[in-house]
Design a protein around this motif. Sequence first.
Motif, PDB file in Angstrom:
ATOM      1  N   SER A   3       2.864  13.939 -12.536  1.00  0.00           N
ATOM      2  CA  SER A   3       2.088  13.561 -11.357  1.00  0.00           C
ATOM      3  C   SER A   3       2.938  13.457 -10.099  1.00  0.00           C
ATOM      4  O   SER A   3       2.395  13.363  -8.991  1.00  0.00           O
ATOM      5  CB  SER A   3       1.372  12.225 -11.604  1.00  0.00           C
ATOM      6  N   VAL A   4       4.264  13.459 -10.233  1.00  0.00           N
ATOM      7  CA  VAL A   4       5.138  13.341  -9.059  1.00  0.00           C
ATOM      8  C   VAL A   4       5.971  14.600  -8.851  1.00  0.00           C
ATOM      9  O   VAL A   4       7.048  14.557  -8.253  1.00  0.00           O
ATOM     10  CB  VAL A   4       6.044  12.087  -9.147  1.00  0.00           C
ATOM     11  N   ASP A   5       5.454  15.727  -9.313  1.00  0.00           N
ATOM     12  CA  ASP A   5       6.178  16.990  -9.142  1.00  0.00           C
ATOM     13  C   ASP A   5       6.496  17.284  -7.687  1.00  0.00           C
ATOM     14  O   ASP A   5       7.549  17.840  -7.370  1.00  0.00           O
ATOM     15  CB  ASP A   5       5.357  18.151  -9.721  1.00  0.00           C
ATOM     16  N   SER A  27       0.856  -1.180   0.000  1.00  0.00           N
ATOM     17  CA  SER A  27       0.000   0.000   0.000  1.00  0.00           C
ATOM     18  C   SER A  27       0.890   1.228   0.000  1.00  0.00           C
ATOM     19  O   SER A  27       1.826   1.327   0.785  1.00  0.00           O
ATOM     20  CB  SER A  27      -0.909   0.013   1.242  1.00  0.00           C
ATOM     21  N   ASN A  28       0.589   2.163  -0.887  1.00  0.00           N
ATOM     22  CA  ASN A  28       1.409   3.365  -1.040  1.00  0.00           C
ATOM     23  C   ASN A  28       0.480   4.526  -1.363  1.00  0.00           C
ATOM     24  O   ASN A  28      -0.034   4.629  -2.477  1.00  0.00           O
ATOM     25  CB  ASN A  28       2.436   3.160  -2.153  1.00  0.00           C
ATOM     26  N   SER A  76      -3.899   5.449  -6.071  1.00  0.00           N
ATOM     27  CA  SER A  76      -5.038   5.904  -6.877  1.00  0.00           C
ATOM     28  C   SER A  76      -4.658   6.279  -8.307  1.00  0.00           C
ATOM     29  O   SER A  76      -5.520   6.690  -9.090  1.00  0.00           O
ATOM     30  CB  SER A  76      -5.697   7.122  -6.204  1.00  0.00           C
ATOM     31  N   LYS A  77      -3.385   6.119  -8.671  1.00  0.00           N
ATOM     32  CA  LYS A  77      -2.952   6.531 -10.004  1.00  0.00           C
ATOM     33  C   LYS A  77      -3.361   5.503 -11.054  1.00  0.00           C
ATOM     34  O   LYS A  77      -3.284   4.292 -10.831  1.00  0.00           O
ATOM     35  CB  LYS A  77      -1.423   6.709 -10.039  1.00  0.00           C
ATOM     36  N   GLU A  78      -3.755   6.004 -12.215  1.00  0.00           N
ATOM     37  CA  GLU A  78      -4.215   5.099 -13.272  1.00  0.00           C
ATOM     38  C   GLU A  78      -3.073   4.378 -13.975  1.00  0.00           C
ATOM     39  O   GLU A  78      -3.305   3.406 -14.704  1.00  0.00           O
ATOM     40  CB  GLU A  78      -5.057   5.853 -14.302  1.00  0.00           C
ATOM     41  N   TYR A  79      -1.853   4.823 -13.752  1.00  0.00           N
ATOM     42  CA  TYR A  79      -0.709   4.187 -14.413  1.00  0.00           C
ATOM     43  C   TYR A  79      -0.035   3.130 -13.544  1.00  0.00           C
ATOM     44  O   TYR A  79       1.065   2.686 -13.855  1.00  0.00           O
ATOM     45  CB  TYR A  79       0.317   5.232 -14.870  1.00  0.00           C
TER      46      TYR A  79
END
Length: 376
Positions: free
Chosen positions: A355-357, A313-314, A319-322
Motif C-alpha cells: 500500500s506504500v509503493d 491527521s495524515n 483511510s487505511k484499514e491497518y
Amino acid sequence: MKALFLTFQHILSCDGISKKIVAQSKALKYNGMDVELARFDRDESGRLIYKIGDRTVETYGKGIAAKIKKRCRFGKLAKYISDNDIRFVYVRYVHFANPFFVDLFRRLRKNGTVIFLELPTYPYDSEYKNLSLRSLVPVYTERLCRRSLAQYADRIVTFSSHDRIWNRPTVRISNGVDMDEIPVRCAPPKNPAALNLLGVAGLMFWHGFDRMIEGLREYYRTPQPVRVVFSIVGGKPDSEVLRELKDRTQRYGLQEFVVFHGEMSGSALDDLFDRNDVAIGCLGCHRKNIVHAKALKNIEYAARGVPFIYSESNEDFDSKEYIMKIPANESSVDIASVIAFSRNMNLSPEKIRASVDRLTWNEQMSKVVTELNQII
C-alpha cells in the motif's frame, strides 16, 4: 546536473534522520542528479570537520571554538560549490538561520546556484519549550533571520499542506522510505492471551509515549486476561523524555509491562518487529500545534508490514484499514480498543507494504527534480 545535498549535522548509522538523509541523497541520484552529500564529521584526532563526499572542506577544531566556527565559517564551502560548478543545492533546514548562513545563501544565489530548502517540520516554533537562557539566543536569532534566509531559496520543500511558506512557493512531498533497506517483517501468530506493542522514536515530547503508559496504568488497575507489553526503542541515555518515561513506569509499578531497549538498528531491530503485533506512531503532535503531519515513522511501519496507531491527521494513511487513530489530546490510550483493533486486523505484512509503493524516496524526490527542471 551536479548537485549538493547540504546538511549541517552528523550522519550516524543508528540515527533514523541520518538514514533518511542518505536515502534522499540516493534518490536524487536515482532521478538523474550527480549529487554529493555534505555533513559534519570528526577526523582521526577528534577535530570537528565538514566533509563533502570523502573530501574534507573545512576543519573547525575542538571545543567551544569549533562550535562557534561551524555556525559562521562558510567561505570554503561556498568556494567548493563555485569551483565545482554545482548548480543545485538541496538544503535540509534544522533551524540554523543566522546572518552568516544568510550571507552564504546570498553568495550562492549570486553565482546562479538554485537552492531548495527542506523544512522537515512546519510550523515548528512550539518544539521549543522551557528553554534555558543559553538556548534562547540561537532560537531568537533563527526567528529573526529565517525569512531573510528564505528569500534566497527558489523553493521550500515541505511535508505540510502549505502552498507558500515565508512568502516562498513550496514543493509538497511526503516522507518516503528506501524499500531496499527495510525488510518485511514475519508477523507473529496471534495469541489471544498476549499483545505486544512497539514504539520506535528519538523520544521527544511530541511522540506522546506517556499516553501509552497512562493507558497501561488504567488497564492494569484490575486483573486482565490479555497481557499487554509496550516496548520502547530509542532515546539517548541523557534524554529528559526517556528519563521521565522510566520514572513514570517505575512510579506506576509497570516495569513488567513497559520495556526500554535503548537505541537499536539492523537485525536486532528487525527481530523485535517480528515479535510485536502493533506499532506506536506519534501520539502528541498536538503538543506542538501540528494537526496535519506525514511522519516518517508511519511509512517505515507500513513498509515493514505492521499495523500502527497515531493521533495526527495524515492523508497518506487516514483511510487505511491497518491504522488506528486516537484523539489528538492528552487522554490516555484505551488499551482495550487497541486489543480489539489488533484482533480484527487480518491484512498480511505483504499487503500492508504494497500500500506504500508510491511512498518511496525515489518517487518523492522525483517531484523535487521535476520542479527543479521547470526552473532551470
